[in-house]
Scaffold this active site. Structure first.
Site, PDB file in Angstrom:
ATOM      1  N   HIS A   1       1.096  -1.417   0.119  1.00 44.92           N
ATOM      2  CA  HIS A   1      -0.157   0.098  -0.226  1.00 44.92           C
ATOM      3  C   HIS A   1       0.735   1.628  -0.331  1.00 44.92           C
ATOM      4  O   HIS A   1       0.696   2.660  -0.020  1.00 44.92           O
ATOM      5  CB  HIS A   1      -0.956  -0.181   1.405  1.00 44.92           C
TER       6      HIS A   1
ATOM      7  N   ASP B   1      -2.661 -10.592  -1.896  1.00 43.01           N
ATOM      8  CA  ASP B   1      -3.445 -10.038  -1.161  1.00 43.01           C
ATOM      9  C   ASP B   1      -4.702  -9.881  -0.785  1.00 43.01           C
ATOM     10  O   ASP B   1      -4.854  -9.587  -1.995  1.00 43.01           O
ATOM     11  CB  ASP B   1      -2.872  -9.461  -0.296  1.00 43.01           C
TER      12      ASP B   1
ATOM     13  N   HIS C   1      -6.234  -7.126  -0.155  1.00 41.73           N
ATOM     14  CA  HIS C   1      -6.199  -5.794  -0.031  1.00 41.73           C
ATOM     15  C   HIS C   1      -6.075  -5.559  -2.019  1.00 41.73           C
ATOM     16  O   HIS C   1      -4.805  -5.463  -2.007  1.00 41.73           O
ATOM     17  CB  HIS C   1      -5.597  -5.007   0.711  1.00 41.73           C
TER      18      HIS C   1
ATOM     19  N   ASP D   1      -4.128 -12.358   4.171  1.00 43.42           N
ATOM     20  CA  ASP D   1      -5.478 -12.687   4.682  1.00 43.42           C
ATOM     21  C   ASP D   1      -6.795 -13.029   3.677  1.00 43.42           C
ATOM     22  O   ASP D   1      -7.532 -11.945   4.195  1.00 43.42           O
ATOM     23  CB  ASP D   1      -5.271 -10.582   5.242  1.00 43.42           C
TER      24      ASP D   1
HETATM   25 ZN   LIG Z   1      -3.970  -7.088   3.369  1.00 44.18          ZN
END
Ligand SMILES: [Zn+2]
Length: 353
Positions: free
Chosen positions: A130, A172, A174, A259
Site C-alpha cells: 500500500h 493479498d 487488499h 489475509d
Molecule cells: Zn491485506
C-alpha cells in the site's frame, strides 16, 4: 530435495505498535508464521539475514520520493512513536526495520536469479504494497500498515538486471494500490492483482489498465466478498495462468498476503489452505517451464492465514499437486463474468489468450 528458502531476521520484531495499543500488524505475526514453519518441518529452509549489502537498501530511495523517506526517517530519529495515519504506526525502529524488509526483498530477487524451480520467501514486515511514491497511494485514506514498498524494490532490482518483463502477482485480499501507483506508467512491470472489491483501499477496478505506454500492463481482478477456493482457482485456471504463459515474465514476485483466508477477521473471503497449496503448485510448474526462480514477499495475514495458508503455499511449491487440490465445485456465475470481461479487455491489448 529442498526447493525453497525463507529469509528472516529478528530485526523485524522491533517494529511494534505503541505500548497498550492493539494492532493486528504486530510482531506476534512472526511467531505465528515461524511456529507454523516449524510444525510443518520447514524450519531448515530458514536463512537468517541480519546484515546485507548496503546497495540493496538504496532501492528504497529509487522507489519513493526523497521527501517521504526523509519524513519517516526524521520521525523515527526523534523517537516519535505513534500513528502517521489512522491505520499506520511507527516507532523509533520503524525506519530501519522497514528498510531492512525492503532490502531483504531485493536480496530475495538476487538469490532467485538463475535457479529455476526454486522459491525464495521473504518473511518480512512491515508489509509494503500500500506504500506509494509519497506514502498514501491513489487517494487512499491511509497507508494500510505499510512504510516502504518491498515488492516494488525487488521489481526495480530485477529490471536493473535486465529481466523484462517482471510480473508482480498480488494475492493479498487488499488491492496493491502502492505498487500500482509506482509502476502505473512502467510497461516493463506487469502487475496482476486479485483482491476483494469494496474494501480498503477502494481501488483496483477492472478498467484500470495502466497509463501511457504501460496501458494494458496492469490487470485488476476484483472479486466479490465471500469468494472462495472455486472462484480463486477458476480465476487462475482461466485467466492468470494463461496470461503468465503469454507474458513469459523473466522474474515473478508474489505479493504474498494471506489475509484472504476464511478465518482471517480482516476480510470476508472464504479461501482455505487448499487454494494456497494450489497457488504454490502452479508457481512451481511455471518456474520449471519458464526456467526461473519465484520470489514471494509477505504482505498481510494476521492469524490463520499465516498459521495455515503460508505453510500450505510453501509446501505446494515443494510438493506440487495441482490435480489433488482442484475442485469439482463450480465457481459462482459472477466470477465467470468477471473473467470474461477481463478477457475481452486484454484481447484488445498486448496479449492474446
Ligand atoms: Zn491485506
Amino acid at each position: 530435495m529442498k526447493r525453497s528458502l525463507i529469509l528472516f531476521s529478528k530485526i523485524f520484531y522491533k517494529h511494534d505498535p505503541p505500548r497498550g495499543v492493539y494492532h493486528p500488524e504486530n510482531s506476534l505475526r512472526l511467531d505465528i508464521a515461524l511456529n507454523a514453519i516449524k510444525r510443518e518441518n520447514l524450519y531448515d529452509r530458514v536463512e537468517i539475514v541480519d546484515t546485507i549489502d548496503q546497495r540493496y537498501y538504496l532501492y528504497r530511495d529509487r522507489v519513493h520520493e526523497k521527501h517521504y523517506v526523509e519524513y519517516i526517517k526524521k520521525l523515527c530519529i526523534a523517537k516519535n512513536e505513534g500513528f502517521i495515519d489512522s491505520d499506520t504506526y511507527i516507532n523509533q525502529h520503524s525506519f530501519d526495520v522497514a528498510t531492512h524488509a525492503l532490502g531483504c526483498s531485493v536480496y530475495a530477487v538476487e538469490l532467485s536469479l538463475n535457479i529455476k524451480e526454486f522459491l525464495v520467501f521473504a518473511l518480512v514486515r512491515p508489509p509494503g504494497h500500500h506504500a506509494g511514491l509519497n506514502g498514501k497511494a491513489m487517494g487512499a485514506s491511509t497507508q494500510g500498515f505499510c512504510i516502504f514498498n518491498n515488492v516494488a524494490a525487488g521489481a526495480l532490482y530485477a529490471l536493473d538486471k535486465g529481466l523484462k518483463p517482471v510480473t508482480i502477482l498480488d494475492i493479498d485480499v487488499h488491492h496493491g494500490n502502492g505498487t500500482q501507483e509506482i509502476f502505473w506508467t512502467n510497461p516493463d512491470v506487469i502487475h496482476i492483482d486479485i483482491h476483494e472489491e469494496g474494501i480498503y483501499p477502494g481501488t483496483g477496478y477492472i478498467e484500470d489498465l495502466g497509463g501511457g505506454d504501460a496501458y494494458g500492463t496492469k490487470i485488476n481482478i476484483p472479486l466479490k466478498p465471500f469468494s472462495g477456493d472455486p472462484e480463486y482457482i477458476y480465476v487462475f485456471e482461466e485467466l492468470v495462468i494463461p496470461l503468465l504463459y503469454v507474458i513469459k515474465p523473466r522474474c515473478v514476485i508474489v505479493s504474498a498476503g494471506f489475509d484472504t483466508h476464511e478465518k482471517e477477521e480482516i476480510s470476508d473471503m472464504n479461501v482455505t489452505s487448499r487454494f494456497y497449496k494450489y497457488l504454490g503448485s502452479i508457481l512451481r510448474i511455471l518456474s520449471l517451464r519458464l526456467g526461473l526462480g519465484v520470489v514471494a514477499v509477505l504482505e498481510g495475514g494476521y492469524s490463520a492465514g499465516l498459521d495455515e495458508g503460508l505453510p500450505a503455499f510453501i509446501k505446494g511449491f515443494e510438493e506440487p499437486d495441482v490435480d489433488g487440490v482442484k475442485l469439482s465445485t463450480k465457481p459462482s456465475k459472477y466470477v465467470v463474468d468477471v473473467v470474461k470481461k477481463i478477457h475481452s479487455l486484454v484481447k484488445r491489448l498486448h496479449y492474446s489468450i
